[in-house]
Design a protein around this motif. Structure first.
Motif, PDB file in Angstrom:
ATOM      1  N   GLN A 295       9.209   8.098   6.732  1.00  0.00           N
ATOM      2  CA  GLN A 295       9.085   6.811   6.877  1.00  0.00           C
ATOM      3  C   GLN A 295       7.815   6.456   7.666  1.00  0.00           C
ATOM      4  O   GLN A 295       7.670   6.920   8.780  1.00  0.00           O
ATOM      5  N   PHE A 301       6.950  -0.391   4.975  1.00  0.00           N
ATOM      6  CA  PHE A 301       5.977  -1.038   4.168  1.00  0.00           C
ATOM      7  C   PHE A 301       4.963  -0.217   3.017  1.00  0.00           C
ATOM      8  O   PHE A 301       4.764  -0.649   2.159  1.00  0.00           O
ATOM      9  N   LEU A 302       4.826   0.938   3.661  1.00  0.00           N
ATOM     10  CA  LEU A 302       3.859   1.667   3.130  1.00  0.00           C
ATOM     11  C   LEU A 302       4.446   2.836   2.490  1.00  0.00           C
ATOM     12  O   LEU A 302       4.224   3.080   1.388  1.00  0.00           O
ATOM     13  N   ALA A 487       0.757  -0.507  -1.908  1.00  0.00           N
ATOM     14  CA  ALA A 487       1.389   0.685  -1.094  1.00  0.00           C
ATOM     15  C   ALA A 487       1.496   1.896  -1.843  1.00  0.00           C
ATOM     16  O   ALA A 487       1.186   1.890  -2.925  1.00  0.00           O
ATOM     17  N   GLU A 490       6.814   1.694  -1.221  1.00  0.00           N
ATOM     18  CA  GLU A 490       7.470   0.779  -0.384  1.00  0.00           C
ATOM     19  C   GLU A 490       9.109   0.821  -0.467  1.00  0.00           C
ATOM     20  O   GLU A 490       9.516   0.649  -1.680  1.00  0.00           O
ATOM     21  N   ASN A 491       9.534   0.350   0.573  1.00  0.00           N
ATOM     22  CA  ASN A 491      11.210   0.249   0.752  1.00  0.00           C
ATOM     23  C   ASN A 491      11.499  -0.866   1.894  1.00  0.00           C
ATOM     24  O   ASN A 491      11.569  -0.371   2.802  1.00  0.00           O
ATOM     25  N   PRO A 492      10.810  -1.985   1.587  1.00  0.00           N
ATOM     26  CA  PRO A 492      10.791  -2.786   3.256  1.00  0.00           C
ATOM     27  C   PRO A 492      12.032  -3.422   3.676  1.00  0.00           C
ATOM     28  O   PRO A 492      12.941  -3.685   2.911  1.00  0.00           O
ATOM     29  N   GLY A 523      11.016  -3.723  -3.646  1.00  0.00           N
ATOM     30  CA  GLY A 523       9.538  -4.054  -3.139  1.00  0.00           C
ATOM     31  C   GLY A 523       9.202  -5.299  -3.030  1.00  0.00           C
ATOM     32  O   GLY A 523       9.811  -6.150  -3.574  1.00  0.00           O
ATOM     33  N   LYS A 532       7.427   1.566  -9.449  1.00  0.00           N
ATOM     34  CA  LYS A 532       7.134   1.932  -8.402  1.00  0.00           C
ATOM     35  C   LYS A 532       7.562   3.509  -8.124  1.00  0.00           C
ATOM     36  O   LYS A 532       6.630   4.004  -7.616  1.00  0.00           O
TER      37      LYS A 532
END
Length: 646
Positions: A295, A301-302, A487, A490-492, A523, A532
């Protein structure tokens, strides 16, 4: 040194025994008469104290210690306890206490046999919690790594002591009715004679995932890093999807509008080695190689995924400083489950990163993270078709030519609290070069930025939250600069996370590209990617703006209610207008409203049940992009999720 001699020559209130040669006492008459010469006293007599027949020089008194004199040690204590860790000899502990070997099993040695006399529980009630089945995740057992592997059951290839075996098993169940705009053509609709551009929007997803993990760990990890760790985690998913229109699940119109699929993915397979300790408080250096979780920032976020790579990591200054250095290659994903497919050749997409965490910077209670991430993509000549027959690389946008790019993401993040305010924030820049801009078919510079922040405040059992996010969009798709932020993967965990409609659902982009989505599942960015999981980053995108509020209410120790209200906009709409060949598109996406209840019957993470509902109230921009042919005033997402963990 001799003991002092006690002189006895007169009355002494502190001396209970006197000799027979004591001086005579004067009579009252003599006491008041004229002074006279006293009678001479007897010779002083010397006494030596006796200590059980020992001379004082050789005796030791309990509770007192004379320098240079050592008590005789007790007899050597021996125990016959197979699998126990042998204690040091008693000579190493010159006290009245001695260590108990194999502290792991001392309590369970008192457990009564199954079906036997249970009366011991009346005396030691707390013992019952230690006398449970090995399969009970709430009791100590060897399968959870609470106790080391017994010596008589340890395989021969495991050298040394303190080897632990850990088994993890998770059942993750998802039931998800939902709706979203589904573009159709006359030849692909389920309704003969229909000429609508958008068909019916209701659909259903059912997914059951079983995650099984196994680990061998050496070392007392309660207070220091493991010396060695081997870990393997497999995920098996069975999913069923039912949609109302054809050519959504399969590229062939002849196939039905429902699908049942399964896949087994390798999510972890790594070796972790403890290189050294660098301080007495177990600051350390370690490396890990294999498929492992990574992570890039606090909230995902990225880049947040399980990928194949190498990582060097450790701590300094009593764990106040942590660092990571690593390199990863992206694995191909299964199309329908999103799990790692190790039987396909890895992608030509490489990720290099370095980050540094510093606690109590810039204030006490805050942790700062400084990072640099580099994504080197060399997939210009790749042609990838997913398992359902849809092209994902290159994306079917613009000139439909293959792309390769280099992009560097410098970033700064903060997480912690300032007084009673909990804060988290992230800033990224994206700088590099796209070898082929699909609008111009020429190389283009990448210059984009991203910022997000969330603050919360606790009042009794309530936590009030405010969230804000800005991902830049491309305002001129035909110049030589791509300004839309995207990104890597991403997996916010942000603004309601996957209970939010916009974060949870994939919204197809119709009329400007084929099999392209405005955003991706799990996302938040409006990136216009084909996928994604299998697609490439796209820096010609409209960007994202989000402003939201929420509240978490811990109504009981095992039940939480969460509510979120987010408003979403496109940052720039020029790329959408160019792809749709429209003069103008409003920026307003709409309101994303969600409500979720989370129930943990045992107040632990072993049993978690979640039920949530979300709705998107379309704004002018959403309405402009999608014809509401079914007269739907909102789109919905309902999620039931049950997690059972061992």
């Amino acid at each position: 040194m001799e003991e002092p001699v006690l002189a006895v020559g007169g009355p002494d209130p502190d001396l209970e025994e006197t000799t027979t040669a004591a001086a005579p006492q004067p009579s009252p008459e003599q006491a008041v008469g004229p002074a006279s010469t006293p009678e001479p006293t007897a010779e002083p007599v010397q006494l030596e104290m006796d200590f059980d027949g020992l001379p004082a020089d050789e005796a030791l008194i309990d509770g007192r210690r004379r320098p240079g004199v050592q008590k005789e040690l007790p007899e050597l204590v021996t125990q016959d306890n197979p699998g126990a860790v042998r204690a040091p000899p008693p000579e190493a502990f010159p006290t009245d206490e001695f260590p108990v070997p194999d502290r792991w099993r001392i309590l369970q040695s008192l457990c009564p046999q199954k079906g036997g006399d249970q009366s011991i529980y009346k005396v030691f009630g707390a013992l019952k919690s230690n006398c449970r089945s090995t399969l009970d995740p709430y009791g100590q057992n060897v399968l959870k790594g609470d106790k080391p592997i017994p010596a008589d059951k340890k395989p021969g290839f495991l050298k040394g002591d303190d080897w632990f075996f850990v088994v993890n098993a998770i059942s993750d169940t998802v039931v998800e009715p939902r709706s979203f705009p589904i573009p159709v053509g006359v030849q692909t609709t389920e309704r003969a004679g229909s000429i609508d551009v958008f068909g019916r929007s209701n659909s259903l997803v059912l997914a059951q995932t079983f995650i099984t993990g196994f680990a061998l760990i050496k070392g007392s990890t309660a207070y220091k890093p493991p010396d060695v760790e081997y870990r393997v985690t497999l995920a098996t998913q069975i999913n069923h999807v039912d949609v109302p229109e054809r050519r959504v699940l399969f590229v062939e119109p002849s196939k039905s509008s429902n699908r049942t699929d399964y896949f087994v993915g390798v999510q972890e397979a790594f070796f972790d080695y403890h290189i050294r300790n660098t301080s007495a408080r177990y600051d350390f250096d370690s490396f890990r190689i294999g498929i492992q979780p990574m992570q890039a920032d606090f909230r995902g976020f990225l880049f947040q995924d399980n990928q194949l790579g190498f990582r060097l990591f450790g701590t300094r200054d009593n764990n106040r400083v942590q660092y990571n250095l690593g390199a990863f290659v992206q694995l191909e994903k299964d199309t329908n489950s999103g799990l790692n497919d190790i039987f396909q050749t890895p992608r030509e997409s490489y990720i290099f990163f370095a980050n540094l965490y510093r606690q109590d910077l810039p204030f006490v209670g805050l942790t700062s993270q400084f990072s640099v991430t580099y994504n080197m993509n060399r997939e210009k000549s790749d042609v990838e078709i997913d398992d359902n027959g849809f092209p994902v690389r290159p994306a079917l946008l613009g000139d439909i030519r293959g792309r390769a790019y280099d992009v560097v993401y410098p970033g700064y993040a903060v997480d912690g609290r300032i007084g009673r305010i909990n804060v988290t924030g992230q800033i990224y820049g994206a700088f590099g070069e796209d070898r082929n801009s699909f609008f111009t078919s020429e190389p283009a510079k990448i210059e984009a930025y991203f910022a997000a922040a969330e603050a919360s405040y606790d009042v009794d059992f309530l936590r009030f939250r405010a969230s804000g996010l800005l991902a830049s969009g491309d305002g001129n798709p035909y110049n030589n600069t791509e300004a839309g932020f995207d990104a890597i993967f991403e997996n916010p965990i942000f603004a309601g996370a996957d209970t939010s409609y916009w974060i949870r659902q994939t919204i197809p982009f119709a009329g400007g590209g084929r099999v392209i989505s405005i955003n991706g599942r799990n996302g938040i960015l409006n990136s216009l990617r084909s996928s994604k999981e299998q697609g490439q980053s796209n820096f010609n995108n409209p960007g994202t703006i989000l402003a939201g509020v929420g509240v978490d209410a811990d109504l009981t120790p095992d039940f939480r209610l969460s509510a979120n209200a987010n408003h979403l906009w496109f940052h720039k709409t020029e790329s959408l207008e160019a792809l749709r060949v429209e003069g103008s598109i409003p920026k307003d996406i709409g309101w994303d409203l969600s409500l979720a209840g989370i129930y943990r019957p045992k107040a632990t993470q072993n049993l978690v049940f979640r039920l949530s509902g979300a709705a998107l109230l379309p704004g002018d921009g959403f309405k402009d992009l999608f014809d509401q042919s079914d007269n739907r005033k909102f789109h919905y997402s309902i999620l039931f999720n049950a997690i059972l963990a061992f």
